[in-house]
Design a protein around this motif. Sequence first.
Motif, PDB file in Angstrom:
ATOM      1  N   SER A 144     -26.223  11.366 -11.654  1.00 14.20           N
ATOM      2  CA  SER A 144     -25.323  11.874 -10.611  1.00 14.20           C
ATOM      3  C   SER A 144     -23.884  11.606 -10.988  1.00 14.20           C
ATOM      4  N   HIS A 145     -23.644  10.429 -11.565  1.00 15.88           N
ATOM      5  CA  HIS A 145     -22.260  10.115 -11.918  1.00 15.88           C
ATOM      6  C   HIS A 145     -21.742  11.052 -12.995  1.00 15.88           C
ATOM      7  N   LEU A 146     -22.584  11.296 -14.000  1.00 17.71           N
ATOM      8  CA  LEU A 146     -22.144  12.160 -15.101  1.00 17.71           C
ATOM      9  C   LEU A 146     -21.924  13.592 -14.620  1.00 17.71           C
ATOM     10  N   ARG A 199     -11.370   1.759 -17.094  1.00 19.01           N
ATOM     11  CA  ARG A 199     -10.658   2.599 -18.043  1.00 19.01           C
ATOM     12  C   ARG A 199     -10.622   4.035 -17.543  1.00 19.01           C
ATOM     13  N   GLN A 200      -9.435   4.571 -17.473  1.00 20.21           N
ATOM     14  CA  GLN A 200      -9.299   5.978 -17.131  1.00 20.21           C
ATOM     15  C   GLN A 200      -8.318   6.582 -18.104  1.00 20.21           C
ATOM     16  N   VAL A 201      -8.531   7.845 -18.421  1.00 15.79           N
ATOM     17  CA  VAL A 201      -7.656   8.456 -19.417  1.00 15.79           C
ATOM     18  C   VAL A 201      -6.224   8.476 -18.911  1.00 15.79           C
ATOM     19  N   GLY A 243     -13.689  20.890 -23.360  1.00 17.40           N
ATOM     20  CA  GLY A 243     -14.804  20.354 -22.582  1.00 17.40           C
ATOM     21  C   GLY A 243     -15.425  19.120 -23.202  1.00 17.40           C
ATOM     22  N   SER A 244     -16.427  18.601 -22.488  1.00 15.67           N
ATOM     23  CA  SER A 244     -17.066  17.354 -22.936  1.00 15.67           C
ATOM     24  C   SER A 244     -18.568  17.479 -22.858  1.00 15.67           C
ATOM     25  N   GLU A 245     -19.222  16.658 -23.703  1.00 22.01           N
ATOM     26  CA  GLU A 245     -20.680  16.548 -23.572  1.00 22.01           C
ATOM     27  C   GLU A 245     -21.034  15.068 -23.584  1.00 22.01           C
ATOM     28  N   PHE A 246     -21.614  14.620 -22.491  1.00 23.94           N
ATOM     29  CA  PHE A 246     -22.097  13.239 -22.438  1.00 23.94           C
ATOM     30  C   PHE A 246     -23.592  13.280 -22.726  1.00 23.94           C
ATOM     31  N   CYS A 247     -24.036  12.435 -23.649  1.00 23.39           N
ATOM     32  CA  CYS A 247     -25.455  12.384 -23.969  1.00 23.39           C
ATOM     33  C   CYS A 247     -25.965  10.972 -23.757  1.00 23.39           C
ATOM     34  N   LYS A 292     -16.003  17.145 -11.508  1.00 25.38           N
ATOM     35  CA  LYS A 292     -14.668  16.678 -11.105  1.00 25.38           C
ATOM     36  C   LYS A 292     -13.611  17.137 -12.115  1.00 25.38           C
ATOM     37  N   TYR A 293     -13.962  17.011 -13.410  1.00 26.55           N
ATOM     38  CA  TYR A 293     -12.960  17.283 -14.445  1.00 26.55           C
ATOM     39  C   TYR A 293     -13.045  18.711 -14.986  1.00 26.55           C
ATOM     40  N   THR A 294     -13.767  19.590 -14.278  1.00 30.27           N
ATOM     41  CA  THR A 294     -13.863  20.979 -14.745  1.00 30.27           C
ATOM     42  C   THR A 294     -13.323  21.912 -13.665  1.00 30.27           C
ATOM     43  N   TYR A 309      -6.848  13.040 -10.620  1.00 29.18           N
ATOM     44  CA  TYR A 309      -8.254  12.913 -10.232  1.00 29.18           C
ATOM     45  C   TYR A 309      -8.526  11.578  -9.551  1.00 29.18           C
ATOM     46  N   GLU A 310      -9.442  11.647  -8.593  1.00 25.79           N
ATOM     47  CA  GLU A 310      -9.846  10.409  -7.926  1.00 25.79           C
ATOM     48  C   GLU A 310     -10.770   9.636  -8.851  1.00 25.79           C
ATOM     49  N   GLY A 311     -10.930   8.353  -8.589  1.00 20.19           N
ATOM     50  CA  GLY A 311     -11.883   7.560  -9.386  1.00 20.19           C
ATOM     51  C   GLY A 311     -11.315   6.188  -9.648  1.00 20.19           C
ATOM     52  N   ALA A 312     -12.226   5.231  -9.861  1.00 21.73           N
ATOM     53  CA  ALA A 312     -11.784   3.854 -10.082  1.00 21.73           C
ATOM     54  C   ALA A 312     -12.024   3.409 -11.512  1.00 21.73           C
ATOM     55  N   GLY A 313     -12.537   4.306 -12.333  1.00 20.50           N
ATOM     56  CA  GLY A 313     -12.768   3.951 -13.740  1.00 20.50           C
ATOM     57  C   GLY A 313     -13.927   2.986 -13.916  1.00 20.50           C
ATOM     58  N   LEU A 314     -14.862   3.007 -12.978  1.00 20.92           N
ATOM     59  CA  LEU A 314     -15.996   2.067 -13.080  1.00 20.92           C
ATOM     60  C   LEU A 314     -17.285   2.756 -13.503  1.00 20.92           C
ATOM     61  N   GLY A 315     -17.394   4.012 -13.104  1.00 17.52           N
ATOM     62  CA  GLY A 315     -18.665   4.714 -13.237  1.00 17.52           C
ATOM     63  C   GLY A 315     -19.234   4.731 -14.640  1.00 17.52           C
ATOM     64  N   LEU A 316     -18.410   5.080 -15.637  1.00 12.80           N
ATOM     65  CA  LEU A 316     -18.957   5.201 -16.996  1.00 12.80           C
ATOM     66  C   LEU A 316     -19.358   3.853 -17.567  1.00 12.80           C
ATOM     67  N   SER A 317     -18.561   2.815 -17.266  1.00 15.93           N
ATOM     68  CA  SER A 317     -18.926   1.506 -17.821  1.00 15.93           C
ATOM     69  C   SER A 317     -20.244   1.045 -17.202  1.00 15.93           C
ATOM     70  N   LEU A 318     -20.385   1.335 -15.919  1.00 14.55           N
ATOM     71  CA  LEU A 318     -21.629   0.985 -15.234  1.00 14.55           C
ATOM     72  C   LEU A 318     -22.791   1.789 -15.826  1.00 14.55           C
ATOM     73  N   GLY A 328     -14.549  21.431 -19.141  1.00 17.05           N
ATOM     74  CA  GLY A 328     -13.387  20.925 -18.402  1.00 17.05           C
ATOM     75  C   GLY A 328     -12.232  20.488 -19.282  1.00 17.05           C
ATOM     76  N   ILE A 329     -11.487  19.537 -18.796  1.00 16.70           N
ATOM     77  CA  ILE A 329     -10.228  19.147 -19.454  1.00 16.70           C
ATOM     78  C   ILE A 329     -10.448  18.420 -20.784  1.00 16.70           C
ATOM     79  N   GLY A 330     -11.635  17.865 -20.969  1.00 18.43           N
ATOM     80  CA  GLY A 330     -11.920  17.160 -22.230  1.00 18.43           C
ATOM     81  C   GLY A 330     -11.241  15.797 -22.276  1.00 18.43           C
ATOM     82  N   ILE A 331     -11.545  15.059 -23.325  1.00 18.32           N
ATOM     83  CA  ILE A 331     -11.024  13.681 -23.444  1.00 18.32           C
ATOM     84  C   ILE A 331     -10.423  13.520 -24.838  1.00 18.32           C
ATOM     85  N   PRO A 332      -9.172  13.037 -24.927  1.00 13.68           N
ATOM     86  CA  PRO A 332      -8.575  12.836 -26.252  1.00 13.68           C
ATOM     87  C   PRO A 332      -9.448  11.908 -27.099  1.00 13.68           C
TER      88      PRO A 332
HETATM   89  P1  ADP Z   1     -13.680   7.518 -12.796  1.00 12.38           P
HETATM   90  O1  ADP Z   1     -14.353   6.961 -11.588  1.00 12.38           O
HETATM   91  O2  ADP Z   1     -12.234   7.224 -12.847  1.00 12.38           O
HETATM   92  O3  ADP Z   1     -14.042   8.928 -13.079  1.00 12.38           O
HETATM   93  P2  ADP Z   1     -15.356   6.919 -15.045  1.00 12.38           P
HETATM   94  O4  ADP Z   1     -15.749   5.605 -15.618  1.00 12.38           O
HETATM   95  O5  ADP Z   1     -16.431   7.759 -14.550  1.00 12.38           O
HETATM   96  O6  ADP Z   1     -14.282   6.605 -13.966  1.00 12.38           O
HETATM   97  O7  ADP Z   1     -14.572   7.705 -16.152  1.00 12.38           O
HETATM   98  C1  ADP Z   1     -13.531   7.100 -16.871  1.00 12.38           C
HETATM   99  C2  ADP Z   1     -12.563   8.138 -17.343  1.00 12.38           C
HETATM  100  O8  ADP Z   1     -13.173   8.978 -18.309  1.00 12.38           O
HETATM  101  C3  ADP Z   1     -12.083   9.061 -16.261  1.00 12.38           C
HETATM  102  O9  ADP Z   1     -10.996   8.508 -15.569  1.00 12.38           O
HETATM  103  C4  ADP Z   1     -11.684  10.297 -17.046  1.00 12.38           C
HETATM  104  O10 ADP Z   1     -10.391  10.131 -17.540  1.00 12.38           O
HETATM  105  C5  ADP Z   1     -12.638  10.299 -18.217  1.00 12.38           C
HETATM  106  N1  ADP Z   1     -13.785  11.224 -18.010  1.00 12.38           N
HETATM  107  C6  ADP Z   1     -15.030  10.919 -17.601  1.00 12.38           C
HETATM  108  N2  ADP Z   1     -15.830  12.017 -17.574  1.00 12.38           N
HETATM  109  C7  ADP Z   1     -15.064  13.031 -17.990  1.00 12.38           C
HETATM  110  C8  ADP Z   1     -15.306  14.442 -18.201  1.00 12.38           C
HETATM  111  N3  ADP Z   1     -16.505  15.012 -17.962  1.00 12.38           N
HETATM  112  N4  ADP Z   1     -14.257  15.198 -18.630  1.00 12.38           N
HETATM  113  C9  ADP Z   1     -13.066  14.651 -18.864  1.00 12.38           C
HETATM  114  N5  ADP Z   1     -12.775  13.338 -18.698  1.00 12.38           N
HETATM  115  C10 ADP Z   1     -13.762  12.538 -18.271  1.00 12.38           C
END
Ligand code: ADP
Length: 664
Positions: A424-426, A474-476, A514-518, A432-434, A484-493, A458-462
Amino acid sequence: MSDEKKSLSQLVAELKELRQKVSELEKAESACRAFTGKIRENEERFRQFFENISSGVAVYDVQDDGNDFVFRDFNKSAERIDRIEKEDVIGKSVLKIFPGIKKFGLFDVLQRVWKTGQPEHHPVSMYEDKRIVGWRDNYVFKLPGGEIVAVYNDVTRERRFEEQLKIIGKAIEQNPAAVVITDRDAKIEYVNPKFTELTGYSSKEVIGQNPSILQSGQMPDDFYKKLWQTILAGRGWQGEFLNKKKNGEFYWESASISPVVNEQEIITSFVAVKEDVTEKKKLWEQLVEAKEKAEESDRLKSCFLANISHEIRTPMNGILGFSALLKEPRLSGEEKEQYIELIHESGNRMLSIINNLIDISRIQTGELVLYPGATSINEIIKSTYVSFRDQARQKGVSFSCKTGLSAKESVIKTDKARLNQVLSHLVGNALKYTGEGEVSFGYKKNDKMLEFYVRDTGIGIPENQQGKIFERFRQVSLDATREYEGAGLGLSLSKKIIEMLGGDISVDSTPGEGSEFCFTLPYAPIQSKNNQPQELEREGYYVFPAGFTILVVDDDTISRLLLKGVLSGQNVRVLLAENGREAVEKVEKEPDIGIVLMDMKMPVMNGYEATVKIKEIRPDLPVIAQTAFADPGEQEAAKDAGCEEVLSKPINPEELLAEIRRYV
Ligand code: ADP
């Protein structure tokens, strides 16, 4: 008369004879004088020699049948060595002047030499009495006249020097640093055991070699040039270099190399003391890295706090604002519904932040516990799709999902709730980012793993951020202009959870495209009994049997009312109790109660105690616990008390109804 008769010629002859004798006597006297002179000369020579020799010489007369030796002579060196005047020793017994002589062992030697006449060497030993202490080396012999002579030297200084050398040698041998000594042409003459331990080369292997056998080839040539310039100029050199052991392993050593010069100031050798600093260097690098990380963490935490405050305030604002608006009497039904929906959404957002925070802190303390069970991956994919479908539609983003196995094959053993959380988070992030384009997700089986993907346009990640987004907070974009909203916790979790589940997570992204999370999960299939995973039940329509009674136990009025609200319209009878004791009383009185929803923290009697009592009265009456903290410890305690299930507050109505239905 006869004399008178002697002829003159006779007298002349006698006189001649007399003269002859006188002349012979005179010759003899002169020879005697010359001889005495020679003796005196020899005596003088001997005395000069006796007095000026650097060794001490003592001449003894033997007395008392070899039981005493009395000083007859004592030279100047003896006075110096033994710090005593000649006049104080002459005529005195050796036992009196040197009371330590027997312990020293020389008295026996004097006696033996007197008896045998054979000279003896009394090897270096320590003499000690109250007056003097020192190391002495003695030669003893017997003169033809029977006197005994001792010729001796004070070797205390040499002895001390030898001892010091021994100590220094030991110190080098046992030194925790490697020591290498070379001659002036840099040929190794000595290495200590530590050198062998460090480099793997035995002393035999390196003696005669040049220390360059240790060179790693990784240091610039200029480095060795400067080293040699320094030491050949007679100065010490200190520095670190990368060397190679016999087994080819590289190591860092910190060395201090000093030239040794002789009295003519000519370099005779070089001494190198080296220490292996590979570990120290590593530690230092780790420390620097840790320090940088700590500083970065600190910075991120500050950002996080600012963020989280924003993240909590925004939904709070929604909840408080819209609930105030709801009080407005002129609102249309549609508006009311819209406001309620917004309040609900804000509440969910708050809950998700709080859950993430709790999870993160649990991960940090190692308390995050997984509950693996039979999980239908296809169902999770479908339910995630259903949850986000509307959101995607509203954004105008094309949204699709794919399953890689049949329903039956897709049931595996994993933590359903956690997998749901990650997926759900991914998917939530992807949407969110598209802004436009497409979001798709799904999985396929690859050997022993399931490979999941969540793709977006979406916007992609450098690139330089791609490794970092899995770190906490960590947030970009961290600045105040964040879109964008978010606390930068979701991905680390998510990363931690996937790792705990036995998989891996990664990202591949191109900014602007765009991005692909696997992520992967071990494929541990479970044969589901009825091929009807629980999730499906949720979607079906269920009717409780008539008169089914539920006892809701909670001290908090709002929670009680909420539960009553959730259960109303479900064709069930709801009884309420405010604490454990009331609950027990109700169970005693009302045999119709089919299930108990028990809060655990309550006054008067808590939920644990009440559950134990209820189970004593009706062991088969199911009790579903609700805890506010969903602490693994609390869950355990609730199960120990006899609760069949433990749900964490806030209660999800659908989940609650599904649980209750399992016990009808
Ligand atoms: P947040 O709650 O801030 O989204 P995440 O840990 O989920 O925190 O993500 C960390 C950062 O990774 C985000 O702030 C965003 O900059 C970047 N990010 C995550 N998913 C995407 C995505 N699908 N496309 C672009 N950037 C992403």
